[in-house]
Scaffold this motif. Sequence first.
Motif, short mmCIF file in Angstrom:
data_model
loop_
_atom_site.label_atom_id
_atom_site.label_comp_id
_atom_site.label_asym_id
_atom_site.label_seq_id
_atom_site.Cartn_x
_atom_site.Cartn_y
_atom_site.Cartn_z
N ILE A 169 18.69 50.61 0.88
CA ILE A 169 20.14 50.52 1.07
C ILE A 169 20.49 50.60 2.56
N GLU A 170 19.92 51.58 3.24
CA GLU A 170 20.22 51.78 4.65
C GLU A 170 19.64 50.64 5.50
N HIS A 174 23.89 49.39 4.70
CA HIS A 174 24.87 50.16 3.92
C HIS A 174 24.59 51.66 4.07
N LYS A 175 25.42 52.47 3.46
CA LYS A 175 25.26 53.92 3.54
C LYS A 175 25.21 54.52 2.15
N VAL A 186 27.09 54.41 -3.06
CA VAL A 186 26.73 53.50 -1.97
C VAL A 186 28.03 53.04 -1.30
N PHE A 188 29.92 50.58 1.43
CA PHE A 188 29.77 49.30 2.12
C PHE A 188 30.75 49.21 3.28
N SER A 189 30.43 48.36 4.26
CA SER A 189 31.24 48.27 5.48
C SER A 189 32.65 47.75 5.21
N GLU A 193 33.17 51.21 -2.49
CA GLU A 193 32.27 52.30 -2.89
C GLU A 193 31.79 52.03 -4.32
N GLU A 254 25.23 44.45 -3.82
CA GLU A 254 25.86 43.71 -2.73
C GLU A 254 26.83 42.65 -3.25
N ALA A 257 30.00 44.38 -4.37
CA ALA A 257 30.80 44.80 -3.22
C ALA A 257 31.62 43.64 -2.65
#
Length: 260
Positions: A169-170, A174-175, A186, A188-189, A193, A254, A257
Amino acid sequence: MDKITFTRSELYDLVWKFPLVQIAKHYEISTMGIKNACTKLEIPLPKTKHWTRPEYKRINTPKLTLDYKGNNEISIFKKRYEMQFRTTSKPTPLQELAGKIKSDENGPLQVFKKLKNPVAIVKITEKHWISKSLNDGIYEPKSNILDLNVSVDSINRALLFMDAFIKLIEYRGHKFGKSEDGFDTVFFSNGIEIKVDLREALKRITANGLRETTEYVFTGDFIFRVSRESDKKEWRDGKILLEDNLAIIIAKLELMALEE
């Protein structure tokens, strides 16, 4: 065969919130599969006319029976022609993105047999489970650890999987962390969430003695779920283990998101 698992309360909430056709289309399952599942879980279904009436004229939602003693969750098979890994002349966006993730030589796709430089939350969670097994009373707050609903026998595998998942993920930009309501999430930019959770499947067994009793036991099979509001997807151990589904899981996240 791919399938999706619902708890009794989850399925109950769905069938009284959305028409069966809409649920079936969203989860790529059949309406008959939903009806059969509701029958087995003793979930009442709204009549067809329920959805044709204005909302203020609809009957009150009946409550679930409290004396139900069956399984708490059920799996519904997905339609064969809508299977994620079906053979088509043109790959789906999900398959295409998963292929790109797999072909990235630098991507941390491997799930190791031992933890190697684990991410902070995995390291803290491991320490918490060790303390729990020793019963030394030194436990970490839930806000600092992964929410893993697994048996002691399966905790090592769960930590290995989550460590690989978070690292990938990182790596993808992403975080991973805890949401405001405490769920593994997770980030996303674009501000989206998506909640994730890993659990071990349960099965119901009956023990015969002076009194017949039932209990639920862990099976060793892992289930990984991603969810954003009503949009949910899960993967369960089968011919393909979760460890071999990392690319498709990340790809699905992804794509979710990007959906608005």
